[in-house]
Design a protein around this motif. Structure first.
Motif, PDB file in Angstrom:
ATOM      1  N   LYS A 133     -53.038 -28.190  51.040  1.00 27.18           N
ATOM      2  CA  LYS A 133     -52.636 -27.025  50.237  1.00 27.18           C
ATOM      3  C   LYS A 133     -53.458 -26.975  48.965  1.00 27.18           C
ATOM      4  O   LYS A 133     -53.950 -25.914  48.585  1.00 27.18           O
ATOM      5  CB  LYS A 133     -51.149 -27.100  49.893  1.00 27.18           C
ATOM      6  N   GLY A 134     -53.636 -28.128  48.345  1.00 23.41           N
ATOM      7  CA  GLY A 134     -54.424 -28.188  47.115  1.00 23.41           C
ATOM      8  C   GLY A 134     -53.923 -27.191  46.090  1.00 23.41           C
ATOM      9  O   GLY A 134     -52.728 -27.109  45.835  1.00 23.41           O
ATOM     10  N   SER A 135     -54.828 -26.395  45.536  1.00 28.07           N
ATOM     11  CA  SER A 135     -54.405 -25.417  44.531  1.00 28.07           C
ATOM     12  C   SER A 135     -54.392 -24.006  45.108  1.00 28.07           C
ATOM     13  O   SER A 135     -54.400 -23.028  44.375  1.00 28.07           O
ATOM     14  CB  SER A 135     -55.313 -25.501  43.296  1.00 28.07           C
ATOM     15  N   LYS A 136     -54.349 -23.912  46.448  1.00 23.04           N
ATOM     16  CA  LYS A 136     -54.271 -22.586  47.074  1.00 23.04           C
ATOM     17  C   LYS A 136     -52.899 -21.965  46.825  1.00 23.04           C
ATOM     18  O   LYS A 136     -51.946 -22.653  46.507  1.00 23.04           O
ATOM     19  CB  LYS A 136     -54.472 -22.715  48.594  1.00 23.04           C
ATOM     20  N   ASN A 137     -52.799 -20.665  47.058  1.00 16.53           N
ATOM     21  CA  ASN A 137     -51.495 -20.000  47.030  1.00 16.53           C
ATOM     22  C   ASN A 137     -50.669 -20.578  48.176  1.00 16.53           C
ATOM     23  O   ASN A 137     -51.096 -20.560  49.340  1.00 16.53           O
ATOM     24  CB  ASN A 137     -51.683 -18.492  47.216  1.00 16.53           C
ATOM     25  N   ILE A 140     -44.828 -35.475  45.461  1.00 14.77           N
ATOM     26  CA  ILE A 140     -44.211 -34.333  44.805  1.00 14.77           C
ATOM     27  C   ILE A 140     -45.295 -33.281  44.614  1.00 14.77           C
ATOM     28  O   ILE A 140     -46.331 -33.554  44.009  1.00 14.77           O
ATOM     29  CB  ILE A 140     -43.632 -34.751  43.429  1.00 14.77           C
ATOM     30  N   ASP A 141     -45.059 -32.102  45.173  1.00 15.20           N
ATOM     31  CA  ASP A 141     -46.059 -31.037  45.061  1.00 15.20           C
ATOM     32  C   ASP A 141     -45.566 -29.948  44.119  1.00 15.20           C
ATOM     33  O   ASP A 141     -44.394 -29.568  44.150  1.00 15.20           O
ATOM     34  CB  ASP A 141     -46.324 -30.419  46.445  1.00 15.20           C
ATOM     35  N   HIS A 142     -46.465 -29.476  43.281  1.00 10.12           N
ATOM     36  CA  HIS A 142     -46.157 -28.324  42.424  1.00 10.12           C
ATOM     37  C   HIS A 142     -46.458 -27.071  43.244  1.00 10.12           C
ATOM     38  O   HIS A 142     -47.612 -26.848  43.625  1.00 10.12           O
ATOM     39  CB  HIS A 142     -46.996 -28.359  41.145  1.00 10.12           C
ATOM     40  N   VAL A 143     -45.417 -26.283  43.529  1.00 12.74           N
ATOM     41  CA  VAL A 143     -45.585 -25.086  44.359  1.00 12.74           C
ATOM     42  C   VAL A 143     -46.643 -24.187  43.719  1.00 12.74           C
ATOM     43  O   VAL A 143     -47.615 -23.782  44.356  1.00 12.74           O
ATOM     44  CB  VAL A 143     -44.239 -24.323  44.510  1.00 12.74           C
ATOM     45  N   ARG A 144     -46.443 -23.889  42.446  1.00  9.51           N
ATOM     46  CA  ARG A 144     -47.500 -23.239  41.672  1.00  9.51           C
ATOM     47  C   ARG A 144     -48.242 -24.369  40.963  1.00  9.51           C
ATOM     48  O   ARG A 144     -47.646 -25.080  40.129  1.00  9.51           O
ATOM     49  CB  ARG A 144     -46.887 -22.278  40.652  1.00  9.51           C
ATOM     50  N   PRO A 145     -49.503 -24.565  41.312  1.00 10.73           N
ATOM     51  CA  PRO A 145     -50.222 -25.731  40.785  1.00 10.73           C
ATOM     52  C   PRO A 145     -50.254 -25.762  39.255  1.00 10.73           C
ATOM     53  O   PRO A 145     -50.304 -24.727  38.602  1.00 10.73           O
ATOM     54  CB  PRO A 145     -51.649 -25.529  41.332  1.00 10.73           C
TER      55      PRO A 145
END
Ligand SMILES: [Zn+2]
Length: 108
Positions: A81-85, A53-58
């Motif tokens: 993706k990490g915490s990138k936009n 589950i990824d948070h789109v906006r970290p």
């Protein structure tokens, strides 16, 4: 199919489940099923347990733990993706795809 509710607490409040850990498990599964078990970033189809589950906006940038901010992602995309936009990362990785519209309509 598990209904997709805004956050795990809704599964408790609606008596769909009785425990907090089960509500979190259901919520995560509902998010994956909502997107047909596809990684929203690369478009690949995966088994439930292979998706994260990824948070789109970290979360580290103020993103909330709510359905409109979470999407299924394969481990590789999640890590890269990490915490990138998300949109900048997605376009630099995959170019412009229809999948960005899928994400935009989900997060708005
Ligand atoms: Zn992926």
């Amino acid at each position: 199919m598990t209904p997709l509710l805004p956050n795990p607490d809704y599964y408790l409040h609606n008596l769909i489940t009785m425990t907090s850990s089960e509500s979190k498990r259901l919520w995560r599964r509902a998010i994956k099923e909502h997107f047909n078990c596809q990684c929203v970033y690369c478009g690949g189809t995966y088994e439930l347990q292979q998706l994260t589950i990824d948070h789109v906006r970290p979360k580290c940038k103020g993103g909330r733990d709510i359905a409109s901010n979470v999407v299924p992602s394969c481990r590789r995309c999640n890590q890269e993706k990490g915490s990138k936009n998300w949109l900048d990362w997605m376009r630099s990785t995959f170019g412009i795809t229809d999948r960005e519209h899928t994400i935009l309509s989900h997060i708005r």
